[in-house]
Design a protein around this motif. Sequence first.
Motif, PDB file in Angstrom:
ATOM      1  N   TYR A  65       0.801  -1.215   0.000  1.00  0.00           N
ATOM      2  CA  TYR A  65       0.000   0.000   0.000  1.00  0.00           C
ATOM      3  C   TYR A  65       0.841   1.276   0.000  1.00  0.00           C
ATOM      4  O   TYR A  65       0.318   2.370  -0.120  1.00  0.00           O
ATOM      5  N   GLY A  66       2.120   1.108   0.212  1.00  0.00           N
ATOM      6  CA  GLY A  66       2.998   2.266   0.265  1.00  0.00           C
ATOM      7  C   GLY A  66       4.293   1.864   0.945  1.00  0.00           C
ATOM      8  O   GLY A  66       4.510   0.671   1.187  1.00  0.00           O
ATOM      9  N   TYR A  67       5.137   2.843   1.207  1.00  0.00           N
ATOM     10  CA  TYR A  67       6.362   2.498   1.923  1.00  0.00           C
ATOM     11  C   TYR A  67       6.777   3.657   2.800  1.00  0.00           C
ATOM     12  O   TYR A  67       6.307   4.783   2.660  1.00  0.00           O
ATOM     13  N   ARG A  68       7.645   3.359   3.761  1.00  0.00           N
ATOM     14  CA  ARG A  68       8.177   4.366   4.664  1.00  0.00           C
ATOM     15  C   ARG A  68       9.612   4.014   4.987  1.00  0.00           C
ATOM     16  O   ARG A  68       9.966   2.838   5.027  1.00  0.00           O
ATOM     17  N   TRP A  69      10.397   5.049   5.245  1.00  0.00           N
ATOM     18  CA  TRP A  69      11.771   4.820   5.680  1.00  0.00           C
ATOM     19  C   TRP A  69      11.813   4.823   7.194  1.00  0.00           C
ATOM     20  O   TRP A  69      11.201   5.662   7.832  1.00  0.00           O
ATOM     21  N   TRP A  70      12.517   3.848   7.762  1.00  0.00           N
ATOM     22  CA  TRP A  70      12.700   3.816   9.215  1.00  0.00           C
ATOM     23  C   TRP A  70      14.044   3.183   9.520  1.00  0.00           C
ATOM     24  O   TRP A  70      14.358   2.128   8.988  1.00  0.00           O
ATOM     25  N   GLN A  71      14.809   3.856  10.331  1.00  0.00           N
ATOM     26  CA  GLN A  71      16.137   3.391  10.728  1.00  0.00           C
ATOM     27  C   GLN A  71      16.982   3.039   9.496  1.00  0.00           C
ATOM     28  O   GLN A  71      17.659   2.019   9.459  1.00  0.00           O
ATOM     29  N   GLY A  72      16.887   3.911   8.502  1.00  0.00           N
ATOM     30  CA  GLY A  72      17.729   3.756   7.321  1.00  0.00           C
ATOM     31  C   GLY A  72      17.291   2.658   6.363  1.00  0.00           C
ATOM     32  O   GLY A  72      18.004   2.354   5.408  1.00  0.00           O
ATOM     33  N   GLN A  73      16.103   2.062   6.601  1.00  0.00           N
ATOM     34  CA  GLN A  73      15.672   0.998   5.714  1.00  0.00           C
ATOM     35  C   GLN A  73      14.291   1.300   5.142  1.00  0.00           C
ATOM     36  O   GLN A  73      13.497   2.005   5.753  1.00  0.00           O
ATOM     37  N   LYS A  74      14.049   0.755   3.958  1.00  0.00           N
ATOM     38  CA  LYS A  74      12.761   0.964   3.307  1.00  0.00           C
ATOM     39  C   LYS A  74      11.801  -0.151   3.732  1.00  0.00           C
ATOM     40  O   LYS A  74      12.080  -1.326   3.517  1.00  0.00           O
TER      41      LYS A  74
END
Length: 249
Positions: A65-74
């Motif tokens: 449904y989408g993506y987000r960056w967190w702690q340098g990872q996709k």
Amino acid sequence: MGIGYVDGAYNRATGTRSAFDGLSDALEREGHPRMISLSGDREPEVQERLWYERMTLSPGGRKVYGYRWWQGQKWYQIHPDTVAPPRSSNHEARRSNDLKWPYNSDTLAARRAEELAPRFNITREGKNFRELWHWTHWGSLGRIETPASTGGTTTPTPAPAPSILKELEDMDKAVIVHLTVNKKTTWLLIGATVPGGYRATNAQETANAWAHIYGPSKKLKDQAELDVALREAKALAASWLAQQKKIHS
Ligand SMILES: [Zn+2]
């Protein structure tokens, strides 16, 4: 009457609660409906659980449904509902409420609420990310009250003797434990140096990656054991942090 909460929703910060009480009362006085919160505070472990339920590093064949960056990872969103990365949401900061109709969409009452909100240090923060139901208090948090429940039926069960900590007396180690409920497995990576004491996942691939480093996972028998493990994990991380501060100060 103040703001109302559905079962399981609450605001523990007195500042946040009384701000929403004030706004809701002001609206009611003008003939608008009372504000009802469907979701207020989120405890950090809940936010983390939601994150791992809805986001994954490897979506495989699942709908994304989408993506987000967190702690340098996709991270890929594999659940229709969005989720803020752990430690970033104002629900975790004990400032936000997701409100029920008519404060969840573009209605007369909601527009009036927006006009009155600044008096109470509240804004319709969700407007910035297309979540019209999400309102946030920016003033002083006040006191954080301990009872986190609003009419829930569960009472905390007394903790059985700690079993996980024993293996962790060597503070450099980490262990993996898991619990399966209704065919769904949650794995926890527990260790003094893990931020907050533990990480949680429902993803087999993540658990496998952990096992590769830390060895096989230990099976827990019920939710009570899992709760104990979480409590121990947090205490462990806190004592490790205190120890580090002592060493480095
Ligand atoms: Zn929200």
